[in-house]
Design a protein around this motif. Structure first.
Motif, PDB file in Angstrom:
ATOM      1  N   LEU A   3       0.653  -1.317   0.191  1.00  0.00           N
ATOM      2  CA  LEU A   3      -0.050  -0.060   0.170  1.00  0.00           C
ATOM      3  C   LEU A   3       0.949   1.470  -0.059  1.00  0.00           C
ATOM      4  O   LEU A   3       0.333   2.338  -0.311  1.00  0.00           O
ATOM      5  CB  LEU A   3      -1.026  -0.019   1.258  1.00  0.00           C
ATOM      6  CG  LEU A   3      -2.152  -1.035   1.131  1.00  0.00           C
ATOM      7  CD1 LEU A   3      -2.884  -0.801   2.524  1.00  0.00           C
ATOM      8  CD2 LEU A   3      -2.882  -0.913  -0.201  1.00  0.00           C
ATOM      9  N   ASP A   4       2.275   1.175   0.155  1.00  0.00           N
ATOM     10  CA  ASP A   4       3.004   2.304   0.281  1.00  0.00           C
ATOM     11  C   ASP A   4       3.638   2.554  -1.096  1.00  0.00           C
ATOM     12  O   ASP A   4       4.636   3.390  -1.354  1.00  0.00           O
ATOM     13  CB  ASP A   4       3.977   2.133   1.419  1.00  0.00           C
ATOM     14  CG  ASP A   4       3.406   2.256   2.815  1.00  0.00           C
ATOM     15  OD1 ASP A   4       2.260   2.857   2.926  1.00  0.00           O
ATOM     16  OD2 ASP A   4       3.822   1.471   3.618  1.00  0.00           O
ATOM     17  N   SER A   6       4.582   3.733  -4.523  1.00  0.00           N
ATOM     18  CA  SER A   6       4.019   4.922  -5.404  1.00  0.00           C
ATOM     19  C   SER A   6       3.378   4.510  -6.714  1.00  0.00           C
ATOM     20  O   SER A   6       3.915   3.566  -7.339  1.00  0.00           O
ATOM     21  CB  SER A   6       5.135   5.959  -5.333  1.00  0.00           C
ATOM     22  OG  SER A   6       5.811   6.450  -4.268  1.00  0.00           O
ATOM     23  N   PRO A   7       2.453   5.250  -7.102  1.00  0.00           N
ATOM     24  CA  PRO A   7       1.818   4.898  -8.550  1.00  0.00           C
ATOM     25  C   PRO A   7       2.796   5.269  -9.416  1.00  0.00           C
ATOM     26  O   PRO A   7       3.433   6.171  -9.319  1.00  0.00           O
ATOM     27  CB  PRO A   7       0.664   5.853  -8.417  1.00  0.00           C
ATOM     28  CG  PRO A   7       0.778   6.874  -7.520  1.00  0.00           C
ATOM     29  CD  PRO A   7       1.831   6.300  -6.298  1.00  0.00           C
ATOM     30  N   HIS A 249       0.212   6.935   4.550  1.00  0.00           N
ATOM     31  CA  HIS A 249      -0.171   6.040   3.360  1.00  0.00           C
ATOM     32  C   HIS A 249       0.134   6.839   1.896  1.00  0.00           C
ATOM     33  O   HIS A 249       0.011   8.215   2.163  1.00  0.00           O
ATOM     34  CB  HIS A 249      -1.152   5.454   3.096  1.00  0.00           C
ATOM     35  CG  HIS A 249      -2.315   6.267   2.920  1.00  0.00           C
ATOM     36  ND1 HIS A 249      -2.645   6.626   1.391  1.00  0.00           N
ATOM     37  CD2 HIS A 249      -3.386   7.027   3.723  1.00  0.00           C
ATOM     38  CE1 HIS A 249      -3.497   7.429   1.542  1.00  0.00           C
ATOM     39  NE2 HIS A 249      -4.007   7.540   2.841  1.00  0.00           N
ATOM     40  N   GLN A 250       0.956   6.326   1.039  1.00  0.00           N
ATOM     41  CA  GLN A 250       1.098   7.224  -0.026  1.00  0.00           C
ATOM     42  C   GLN A 250       0.359   6.878  -1.370  1.00  0.00           C
ATOM     43  O   GLN A 250       1.039   6.855  -2.395  1.00  0.00           O
ATOM     44  CB  GLN A 250       2.638   7.324  -0.368  1.00  0.00           C
ATOM     45  CG  GLN A 250       3.487   7.803   1.046  1.00  0.00           C
ATOM     46  CD  GLN A 250       4.968   8.100   0.644  1.00  0.00           C
ATOM     47  OE1 GLN A 250       5.583   7.888  -0.444  1.00  0.00           O
ATOM     48  NE2 GLN A 250       5.769   8.297   1.729  1.00  0.00           N
ATOM     49  N   LEU A 251      -0.848   6.707  -1.041  1.00  0.00           N
ATOM     50  CA  LEU A 251      -1.560   6.207  -2.473  1.00  0.00           C
ATOM     51  C   LEU A 251      -2.340   7.397  -2.923  1.00  0.00           C
ATOM     52  O   LEU A 251      -2.683   8.377  -2.477  1.00  0.00           O
ATOM     53  CB  LEU A 251      -2.781   5.204  -1.942  1.00  0.00           C
ATOM     54  CG  LEU A 251      -2.125   3.846  -1.353  1.00  0.00           C
ATOM     55  CD1 LEU A 251      -3.504   2.921  -0.924  1.00  0.00           C
ATOM     56  CD2 LEU A 251      -1.476   3.304  -2.322  1.00  0.00           C
ATOM     57  N   ASP A 252      -2.245   7.190  -4.504  1.00  0.00           N
ATOM     58  CA  ASP A 252      -2.970   8.336  -5.072  1.00  0.00           C
ATOM     59  C   ASP A 252      -4.509   8.196  -4.902  1.00  0.00           C
ATOM     60  O   ASP A 252      -4.996   6.783  -4.472  1.00  0.00           O
ATOM     61  CB  ASP A 252      -2.657   8.455  -6.591  1.00  0.00           C
ATOM     62  CG  ASP A 252      -2.964   7.193  -7.342  1.00  0.00           C
ATOM     63  OD1 ASP A 252      -3.072   6.096  -6.798  1.00  0.00           O
ATOM     64  OD2 ASP A 252      -2.708   7.171  -8.573  1.00  0.00           O
ATOM     65  N   ARG A 255      -5.746   4.495  -6.456  1.00  0.00           N
ATOM     66  CA  ARG A 255      -5.385   3.295  -5.707  1.00  0.00           C
ATOM     67  C   ARG A 255      -6.083   3.278  -4.360  1.00  0.00           C
ATOM     68  O   ARG A 255      -6.401   2.145  -3.839  1.00  0.00           O
ATOM     69  CB  ARG A 255      -3.799   3.371  -5.637  1.00  0.00           C
ATOM     70  CG  ARG A 255      -3.268   2.992  -7.119  1.00  0.00           C
ATOM     71  CD  ARG A 255      -1.921   3.307  -7.223  1.00  0.00           C
ATOM     72  NE  ARG A 255      -1.260   2.841  -8.531  1.00  0.00           N
ATOM     73  CZ  ARG A 255      -1.426   3.472  -9.703  1.00  0.00           C
ATOM     74  NH1 ARG A 255      -2.172   4.550  -9.743  1.00  0.00           N
ATOM     75  NH2 ARG A 255      -0.985   3.166 -10.687  1.00  0.00           N
ATOM     76  N   LYS A 256      -6.114   4.643  -3.865  1.00  0.00           N
ATOM     77  CA  LYS A 256      -7.014   4.803  -2.451  1.00  0.00           C
ATOM     78  C   LYS A 256      -8.055   4.175  -2.490  1.00  0.00           C
ATOM     79  O   LYS A 256      -8.729   3.273  -1.761  1.00  0.00           O
ATOM     80  CB  LYS A 256      -6.855   5.972  -2.034  1.00  0.00           C
ATOM     81  CG  LYS A 256      -7.302   6.093  -0.533  1.00  0.00           C
ATOM     82  CD  LYS A 256      -7.265   7.487   0.005  1.00  0.00           C
ATOM     83  CE  LYS A 256      -7.921   8.690  -0.841  1.00  0.00           C
ATOM     84  NZ  LYS A 256      -7.746   9.838  -0.163  1.00  0.00           N
ATOM     85  N   LEU A 259      -8.089  -0.034  -4.123  1.00  0.00           N
ATOM     86  CA  LEU A 259      -7.478  -1.035  -3.051  1.00  0.00           C
ATOM     87  C   LEU A 259      -8.039  -1.128  -1.765  1.00  0.00           C
ATOM     88  O   LEU A 259      -7.914  -2.115  -1.112  1.00  0.00           O
ATOM     89  CB  LEU A 259      -6.001  -0.581  -2.671  1.00  0.00           C
ATOM     90  CG  LEU A 259      -4.982  -0.737  -4.125  1.00  0.00           C
ATOM     91  CD1 LEU A 259      -3.567  -0.189  -3.572  1.00  0.00           C
ATOM     92  CD2 LEU A 259      -5.047  -2.046  -4.750  1.00  0.00           C
ATOM     93  N   ILE A 310      -3.119  -3.005 -10.865  1.00  0.00           N
ATOM     94  CA  ILE A 310      -3.546  -2.650  -9.794  1.00  0.00           C
ATOM     95  C   ILE A 310      -4.739  -3.442  -9.349  1.00  0.00           C
ATOM     96  O   ILE A 310      -5.366  -3.918 -10.248  1.00  0.00           O
ATOM     97  CB  ILE A 310      -4.592  -1.186  -9.948  1.00  0.00           C
ATOM     98  CG1 ILE A 310      -3.379  -0.109 -10.377  1.00  0.00           C
ATOM     99  CG2 ILE A 310      -5.127  -0.797  -8.517  1.00  0.00           C
ATOM    100  CD1 ILE A 310      -4.042   1.223 -10.807  1.00  0.00           C
TER     101      ILE A 310
END
Length: 347
Positions: A3-4, A6-7, A249-252, A255-256, A259, A310
């Motif tokens: 989950l961390d 980067s896209p 968390h670093q999801l765009d 993805r947030k 996921l 994804i």
């Protein structure tokens, strides 16, 4: 699932959004919703008429179950109105939501939408999603350890108690939303309170007029209990058992939303049964997309995610409940292990 990570591209959602708009999937379906509203009100009227005709009989408990289904289907329409899926203007959608929520179902529309919008902004986030902050449940070992007293006992056995607890969900929605209006935490709280008061007077007046006090109380318990179970069973598969996010968390955006959400597979009956919430991924990506377009959007979103590696979660309805119960069981595992150690030490 990392989950961390980067896209690959920050414009993934923009690209998907352009494709969805070009396909016309964000266009309003006013005719569909007019038919749904007419059908829902007709079903409510038919159920009330049947209650009057049946009179003081235990057969009313069957109608209590029917009314629970009707209430939940109307609540689904209120959900759609809150997301501005029905009509072009916020004013009309808001008015429909108030009438369906406060007046017909008896759940405060302003409170629910405030909570629901926070959920959409940060789904399954341990600190920011109100749906992951429930007194009687824990969604991580850390949450479980913070529970005290009776709530600690419940969380320890929450997988077994989950469905029985849903019997109280309907009552909880009424009480919590009314309390928020009383505390003036929602805009237009005066109107919300008036509409809920009319609902309560009409509901109790009908039930206690056509039934004896005992039958009326049992009817209310069955109706509200099944309403809570139906609502809980419709919303639970969507995120419970999916990754829980924490600060940092670093999801765009894409993805947030993808996921942390799960779709429920099935045909038209599943679409009806869950009010379109079975397309949870598409709904979270495009909250104002009209319900009848979600099925078409699903194939586009699924293919888009597959091309970009994804993870896209989907499963059958009963399988989803299995994931939910397994997740809740694991979240409370440390409490059970601690209890076992304490009992061993005492012997």
């Amino acid at each position: 699932m990392n989950l961390d990570a980067s896209p690959r591209r920050g414009s993934d959602f923009a690209e998907l959004s352009r494709s969805v708009k070009q396909a016309g999937l964000l266009d309003r379906r006013i005719g569909f919703y007019v038919l749904c509203l007419v059908g829902a009100i007709a079903a409510l009227g038919a159920t009330i008429t049947a209650m009057v005709l049946v009179g003081d009989s235990w057969w009313q408990l069957g109608l209590a179950a029917v009314l629970a289904v009707v209430f939940t289907q109307i609540a689904f329409l209120g959900h759609d109105a809150g997301h501005r899926q029905m009509f072009a203007t916020n004013k009309v959608n808001g008015a429909i939501g108030l009438l369906l929520g406060n007046l017909v179902v008896g759940v405060g529309f302003g409170w629910w939408m405030g909570k629901h919008n926070r959920h959409h902004a940060n789904p399954n986030h341990e600190d920011e999603d109100p749906d992951v902050d429930i007194a009687v449940l824990a969604f991580s070992a850390e949450q479980a350890q913070r529970k005290q007293g009776f709530f600690r006992f419940v969380v320890k056995h929450q997988a077994w108690l989950f469905f029985p607890l849903l019997l109280l969900e309907g009552f909880s929605l009424h009480v919590i939303s009314a309390a928020a209006a009383v505390r003036r935490e929602v805009r237009g709280w005066q109107l919300e309170l008036v509409l809920m008061a009319v609902h309560v007077i009409g509901y109790l007046g009908l039930v206690f007029t056509v039934m004896s006090p005992l039958k009326a109380v049992v009817f209310i318990a069955v109706h509200q209990g099944l309403f809570g179970v139906y609502m809980g069973c419709a919303f639970a598969p969507n995120h419970k058992g999916m990754p829980v996010l924490t600060a940092g968390h670093q999801l765009d955006f894409l993805r947030k939303q993808v996921l942390t959400s799960r779709n429920v597979t099935g045909g038209w009956f599943t679409d009806f049964l869950l009010g379109g919430l079975n397309y949870q991924i598409e709904h979270h990506l495009f909250p104002n997309m009209p319900r009848p377009h979600l099925r078409r959007a699903q194939s586009m979103v699924r293919d888009f995610c597959r091309e970009r590696s994804i993870s896209y979660a989907e499963c059958g309805l009963f399988t989803s409940y299995g994931y939910v119960l397994k997740f809740l069981h694991e979240a409370g595992a440390e409490l059970r292990d601690t209890g076992k150690l304490a009992r061993s030490a005492s012997t």
